[in-house]
Every structure is written in structure tokens, then in C-alpha cells.
Design an enzyme around this catalytic site. Structure first.
Site, PDB file in Angstrom:
ATOM      1  N   GLU A  35       0.850  -1.191   0.000  1.00  0.00           N
ATOM      2  CA  GLU A  35       0.000   0.000   0.000  1.00  0.00           C
ATOM      3  C   GLU A  35       0.889   1.246   0.000  1.00  0.00           C
ATOM      4  O   GLU A  35       2.010   1.221   0.487  1.00  0.00           O
ATOM      5  CB  GLU A  35      -0.920   0.013   1.233  1.00  0.00           C
ATOM      6  N   HIS A  99      -5.513   0.692  -1.951  1.00  0.00           N
ATOM      7  CA  HIS A  99      -6.022  -0.598  -1.497  1.00  0.00           C
ATOM      8  C   HIS A  99      -5.792  -1.616  -2.608  1.00  0.00           C
ATOM      9  O   HIS A  99      -5.950  -1.271  -3.786  1.00  0.00           O
ATOM     10  CB  HIS A  99      -7.535  -0.541  -1.242  1.00  0.00           C
TER      11      HIS A  99
HETATM   12 ZN   LIG Z   1      -7.540   1.571   3.859  1.00  0.00          ZN
END
Ligand SMILES: [Zn+2]
Length: 163
Positions: A35, A99
Site C-alpha cells: 500500500e 487498497h
Molecule cells: Zn484503507
């Protein structure tokens, strides 16, 4: 994907092209991609926001496949610099992260953190929470009292992040 509206068009968000370009760089296309995230800097116009810059991940951030924690260095310094150079016009307006899902939605942790960030703001404005998925972006604002407003991409924008 550059214009977003909520509350029947009474709240608008515009993302400048450079911001979209940065998001493209960090889309989690591969299974090993961690991420990414940062803060959103921009200008405010009544209930509307224009995002002019998003900070990229910095080396002190903690990044895994399914989590992103902003580290101590980088983001704040960039925010301070924009604030100074714009004489206080460009300010912190929110946070972004990626994400590993096509059409992202906020996790319980995301919702909680946006609420905490909103409660900490000294100017009383809501915090914009933005999630970059593989095919779409999710945007909501969260007020200091915890009220959430989800934004919809306006028609006529380019359809998706994916190629
Ligand atoms: Zn998140």
C-alpha cells in the site's frame, strides 16, 4: 475522475492532473505491491476543495500489502512548504492511500482514523479520505463530529484508473 460531488452537488472536489498522475504510479497492480499513501494538499472554496498536490510515500512510512502507516518524515515538511510558499492558501485537506482491490471501500480502521484526523483539525473543516483502488477511487469527507459524506465521480470524467 477529476471532478467529484456530494450532497447533491453542494460539495465539490476537483483533483488536478498531477494528483491523478501520482495515484496512477502507486496503483497496486501486482500481488507484491505494498500500500502507498500520503496527505492531500489543496485550496478550499467554501464547501468545495481543490486538490493540488498529494505527497508520495516516504522511506519512513510503514507499508505492507494491506496496511499503510505514515512515518515521521516527509509529509509534514512538504505540507509546511506548500503552506509557506502559498501564503497559507494551500493547506492540508485530507489523506490518501491505496487498497489492493478494484473498487475500494474504507476499512473500519480507515473510518476511525479519518474521524480522529477530523477531530484534530484546528480549522474545523472536514477531512477528505481518498482511497486509490485498481479500477476506481473512493472519496469521502468526515467532519469533526464524525459525519461522513461519500462523493460520486461526475459524468464526463475518464472512466477508470485501470488500463
Ligand atoms: Zn484503507
Amino acid at each position: 475522475m477529476t471532478d467529484w460531488a456530494a450532497h447533491e452537488g453542494r460539495c465539490l472536489i476537483h483533483l488536478l492532473p498531477d494528483v491523478i498522475t501520482l495515484f496512477h504510479e502507486y496503483v497496486q497492480r501486482n500481488p507484491s505491491d505494498p500500500e502507498s499513501g500520503g496527505i492531500l494538499l489543496g485550496t478550499v472554496h467554501g464547501p468545495h476543495n481543490q486538490v493540488v498536490h498529494a505527497t508520495p510515500p516516504f522511506p519512513t512510512d510503514r507499508r505492507t500489502r494491506c496496511s499503510f502507516d505514515r512515518g515521521s518524515e516527509g509529509h509534514t515538511e512538504v505540507a509546511d512548504q506548500f503552506w509557506r510558499e502559498s501564503s497559507g492558501i494551500i493547506r492540508y485537506i485530507g489523506e490518501w492511500h491505496t487498497h489492493p482491490e478494484d473498487y475500494p471501500s474504507p476499512s473500519g480502521i480507515d473510518l476511525r482514523e479519518w474521524k480522529i484526523s477530523a477531530a484534530k483539525r484546528t480549522d474545523g473543516r472536514p477531512v477528505i479520505g481518498l482511497i486509490v483502488g485498481r479500477k476506481a477511487i473512493y472519496i469521502q469527507s468526515t467532519s469533526a463530529t464524525g459525519k461522513a459524506l461519500v462523493y460520486q465521480a461526475l459524468l464526463g470524467n475518464c472512466p477508470a484508473l485501470g488500463h
